[in-house]
Design an enzyme around this catalytic site. Structure first.
Site, mmCIF file in Angstrom:
data_model
loop_
_atom_site.group_PDB
_atom_site.id
_atom_site.type_symbol
_atom_site.label_atom_id
_atom_site.label_comp_id
_atom_site.label_asym_id
_atom_site.label_seq_id
_atom_site.Cartn_x
_atom_site.Cartn_y
_atom_site.Cartn_z
ATOM 1 N N ALA A 170 22.172 37.589 31.982
ATOM 2 C CA ALA A 170 21.796 36.095 31.434
ATOM 3 C C ALA A 170 22.607 34.870 32.536
ATOM 4 C CB ALA A 170 21.649 35.742 30.173
ATOM 5 N N ASP A 181 20.405 41.109 28.489
ATOM 6 C CA ASP A 181 21.491 40.701 28.081
ATOM 7 C C ASP A 181 21.718 40.526 26.441
ATOM 8 O OD1 ASP A 181 23.814 38.856 30.119
ATOM 9 O OD2 ASP A 181 24.153 38.872 27.851
ATOM 10 N N TYR A 217 41.041 47.543 31.697
ATOM 11 C CA TYR A 217 39.495 47.258 32.444
ATOM 12 C C TYR A 217 39.763 48.046 33.792
ATOM 13 C CZ TYR A 217 36.490 44.379 35.559
ATOM 14 O OH TYR A 217 35.600 43.813 36.527
ATOM 15 N N THR A 271 32.801 33.735 38.672
ATOM 16 C CA THR A 271 31.911 33.799 37.531
ATOM 17 C C THR A 271 32.599 33.484 36.196
ATOM 18 O OG1 THR A 271 32.076 36.022 36.774
ATOM 19 C CG2 THR A 271 30.358 35.582 38.507
HETATM 20 N N1 LIG Z 1 33.509 38.092 38.566
HETATM 21 C C1 LIG Z 1 34.185 39.118 38.854
HETATM 22 O O1 LIG Z 1 35.768 38.561 39.070
HETATM 23 C C2 LIG Z 1 34.044 40.425 38.944
HETATM 24 C C3 LIG Z 1 32.970 41.064 38.292
HETATM 25 N N2 LIG Z 1 32.767 42.445 38.275
HETATM 26 C C4 LIG Z 1 31.883 43.103 37.351
HETATM 27 O O2 LIG Z 1 30.827 42.490 37.496
HETATM 28 C C5 LIG Z 1 29.811 42.510 36.591
HETATM 29 C C6 LIG Z 1 29.358 41.133 35.967
HETATM 30 O O3 LIG Z 1 30.424 40.359 35.701
HETATM 31 P P1 LIG Z 1 30.239 38.853 35.804
HETATM 32 O O4 LIG Z 1 29.096 38.384 36.406
HETATM 33 O O5 LIG Z 1 31.269 38.314 36.923
HETATM 34 O O6 LIG Z 1 30.823 38.126 34.525
HETATM 35 P P2 LIG Z 1 29.913 37.241 33.583
HETATM 36 O O7 LIG Z 1 30.890 37.239 32.311
HETATM 37 O O8 LIG Z 1 29.518 36.176 34.101
HETATM 38 O O9 LIG Z 1 28.803 38.228 32.940
HETATM 39 C C7 LIG Z 1 28.572 39.237 32.385
HETATM 40 C C8 LIG Z 1 27.411 39.407 31.491
HETATM 41 O O10 LIG Z 1 27.355 40.699 30.776
HETATM 42 C C9 LIG Z 1 26.831 40.159 29.309
HETATM 43 N N3 LIG Z 1 27.361 41.261 28.363
HETATM 44 C C10 LIG Z 1 28.661 41.319 27.978
HETATM 45 N N4 LIG Z 1 28.474 42.113 27.051
HETATM 46 C C11 LIG Z 1 27.339 42.949 27.139
HETATM 47 C C12 LIG Z 1 26.434 43.901 26.289
HETATM 48 N N5 LIG Z 1 27.307 44.744 25.271
HETATM 49 N N6 LIG Z 1 25.611 44.175 26.593
HETATM 50 C C13 LIG Z 1 24.945 43.720 27.436
HETATM 51 N N7 LIG Z 1 25.318 42.748 28.149
HETATM 52 C C14 LIG Z 1 26.537 42.175 27.839
HETATM 53 C C15 LIG Z 1 27.275 39.027 28.997
HETATM 54 O O11 LIG Z 1 26.532 38.353 28.101
HETATM 55 C C16 LIG Z 1 27.352 38.251 30.404
HETATM 56 O O12 LIG Z 1 26.108 37.834 30.810
HETATM 57 C C17 LIG Z 1 30.633 43.017 35.210
HETATM 58 O O13 LIG Z 1 30.700 44.419 35.229
HETATM 59 C C18 LIG Z 1 32.229 42.774 36.018
HETATM 60 O O14 LIG Z 1 33.257 43.713 35.268
HETATM 61 C C19 LIG Z 1 33.498 43.326 39.175
HETATM 62 C C20 LIG Z 1 34.214 42.604 39.851
HETATM 63 C C21 LIG Z 1 34.663 41.259 39.992
HETATM 64 C C1 LIG Z 2 42.398 33.153 36.366
HETATM 65 C C2 LIG Z 2 42.876 34.226 35.497
HETATM 66 C C3 LIG Z 2 42.167 35.499 36.313
HETATM 67 C C4 LIG Z 2 42.023 36.541 35.737
HETATM 68 C C5 LIG Z 2 41.626 37.755 36.435
HETATM 69 C C6 LIG Z 2 41.240 39.180 35.418
HETATM 70 O O1 LIG Z 2 42.040 38.898 34.281
HETATM 71 C C7 LIG Z 2 40.361 39.818 35.456
HETATM 72 C C8 LIG Z 2 39.673 39.880 36.422
HETATM 73 C C9 LIG Z 2 38.748 40.925 36.346
HETATM 74 C C10 LIG Z 2 37.579 40.590 36.028
HETATM 75 C C11 LIG Z 2 36.934 41.181 36.527
HETATM 76 C C12 LIG Z 2 37.509 41.854 37.798
HETATM 77 O O2 LIG Z 2 36.887 42.889 38.429
HETATM 78 C C13 LIG Z 2 38.705 41.546 38.149
HETATM 79 C C14 LIG Z 2 39.895 42.308 38.403
HETATM 80 C C15 LIG Z 2 39.644 42.282 39.871
HETATM 81 C C16 LIG Z 2 41.021 43.176 40.380
HETATM 82 C C17 LIG Z 2 41.157 42.636 41.916
HETATM 83 C C18 LIG Z 2 41.964 43.628 42.340
HETATM 84 C C19 LIG Z 2 42.691 42.950 43.669
HETATM 85 C C20 LIG Z 2 42.381 43.799 44.875
HETATM 86 O O3 LIG Z 2 41.298 44.047 45.248
HETATM 87 O O4 LIG Z 2 43.541 44.481 45.396
#
Ligand SMILES: NC(=O)C1=CN([C@@H]2O[C@H](COP(=O)(O)OP(=O)(O)OC[C@H]3O[C@@H](n4cnc5c(N)ncnc54)[C@H](O)[C@@H]3O)[C@@H](O)[C@H]2O)C=CC1
Ligand SMILES: CCCCCC(=O)/C=C/[C@H]1C=CC(=O)[C@@H]1CCCCCCC(=O)O
Length: 314
Positions: free
Chosen positions: A70, A92, A207, A244
């Site tokens: 979403a 979502d 995590y 995000t």
């Molecule tokens: N933004 C970042 O720094 C990074 C994100 N990721 C991964 O990317 C993926 C997407 O995250 P983002 O878009 O960044 O975050 P986000 O928080 O914007 O999106 C995550 C989505 O997952 C949904 N969600 C949460 N719990 C859920 C559940 N039980 N069932 C279905 N949906 C659920 C939320 O409602 C939200 O729409 C995650 O797996 C996150 O761990 C990986 C590396 C870095």
């Molecule tokens: C502003 C506060 C930042 C908080 C970051 C945090 O708590 C969590 C971040 C994680 C959310 C999704 C991820 O995958 C993030 C962790 C990413 C770790 C990156 C590791 C650095 C590297 O690549 O060496």
């Protein structure tokens, strides 16, 4: 909107150039014998278009199921797929947000290509029901994107349940549906892990554990010697910090909050577009089985292919 194959080819080629999407398969650190792509061999029909760099055409009329879509990365992956002519069921737990996005995407890409469903990946029944409903609408699924995730060290069990078990169960639903030896059409499973699934990060250790688990699951399935006969491929995307909502952390959601903020600032934050670019390179690759793509703010998109198993020759 319906385009003729030649018009669609022109639009998508031009668009690929704008986004700087490479049309050649990148070099891998380590090469293994690829299994045949489930996207090929290409049959020329009114739905499948060939052009010189047919890499960008491969998603046309493919059906994707994306979790946690979403907002954030899942929403952006869904739009990128729709842009390339795929049909997308995006899911979502946030229903009103999802419905809003569904309206926008339906208006833009056509109602017949878009479906939003409530799906809580931490519930086996919710996942299975929404997957079944997506198959009812579109007939089958070609591409499963396990994207839903949270980063919250104060919700350990939820985090493992969503980030790891949700992605495992989503993958297994897709495997059972897609495998050719059980009447499926083959397909691709992409798990969205993190660089935190490849390296330890002391301020988000749990995590990290959930994402290391997911990378282990990916590597295990990708090294399955029966993938070729099942027509299955497994890819894993590992972004680092990306712009995000997941980065809007409250103090209790992480250990050493100030260190986390300082280190995030030092390493830099990816734009969502860069992660989408890595995602597209993976799903449009002729064969992504075993690929792990990492996307960091300060480096180029990096590939490694390391799913060969010490057991596959036994
Ligand atoms: N933004 C970042 O720094 C990074 C994100 N990721 C991964 O990317 C993926 C997407 O995250 P983002 O878009 O960044 O975050 P986000 O928080 O914007 O999106 C995550 C989505 O997952 C949904 N969600 C949460 N719990 C859920 C559940 N039980 N069932 C279905 N949906 C659920 C939320 O409602 C939200 O729409 C995650 O797996 C996150 O761990 C990986 C590396 C870095
Ligand atoms: C502003 C506060 C930042 C908080 C970051 C945090 O708590 C969590 C971040 C994680 C959310 C999704 C991820 O995958 C993030 C962790 C990413 C770790 C990156 C590791 C650095 C590297 O690549 O060496």
């Amino acid at each position: 909107m319906n385009f003729t194959p030649s018009v669609l080819s022109f639009i998508l080629t031009a668009e690929a150039e704008v986004y700087g999407i490479p049309t050649k398969k990148p070099k891998f650190h380590q090469q293994v014998q690829p299994s045949p792509s489930p996207w090929s061999p290409w049959k020329v029909s009114e739905n499948i278009v060939t052009c010189e760099n047919n890499i960008i055409m491969q998603l046309f009329n493919r059906v994707a199921f994306v979790t946690g879509a979403a907002q954030g990365l899942g929403k952006a992956f869904s739009e990128a797929l729709l842009n390339r002519g795929a049909k997308v069921c995006f899911t979502d737990i946030q229903v009103s947000k999802g419905k809003e996005v569904e309206k926008t995407y339906s208006d833009k890409y056509g109602q017949d290509r878009v479906l939003f469903l409530h799906c809580d990946v931490s519930s086996s029944a919710s996942l299975a029901n929404s997957f079944k409903d997506a198959v009812s609408k579109f007939g089958h699924i070609d591409l499963m994107v396990n994207n839903a995730g949270i980063a919250d060290e104060s919700r350990l069990r939820d985090m493992v349940n969503i980030n790891l078990i949700g992605a495992i169960e989503g993958s297994m639903l897709a495997v059972e549906h897609m495998r050719k030896d059980k009447g499926g059409k083959g397909g691709v499973v992409i798990n969205i892990a993190s660089t935190a699934g490849l390296t330890g990060v002391y301020f988000v250790p749990s995590y990290c554990a959930s994402k290391f688990g997911l990378v282990g699951f990916h590597l295990s399935w990708a090294s399955n010697p029966y993938n070729s006969q099942m027509g299955l491929q497994f890819g894993c995307l590992c972004p680092a910090f990306t712009d995000t909502d997941i980065l809007n952390q409250k103090e209790k959601q992480m250990l050493y909050f100030e260190d986390g903020q300082r280190i995030t600032k030092h390493l830099g934050i990816n734009r969502v577009e860069k992660v989408v670019q890595g995602f597209l390179q993976m799903v449009e690759s002729e064969n992504c089985n075993g690929d792990i793509i990492t996307i960091t703010a300060k480096e180029d998109i990096q590939y490694s292919r390391r799913a060969s198993s010490k057991m596959s020759h036994l």
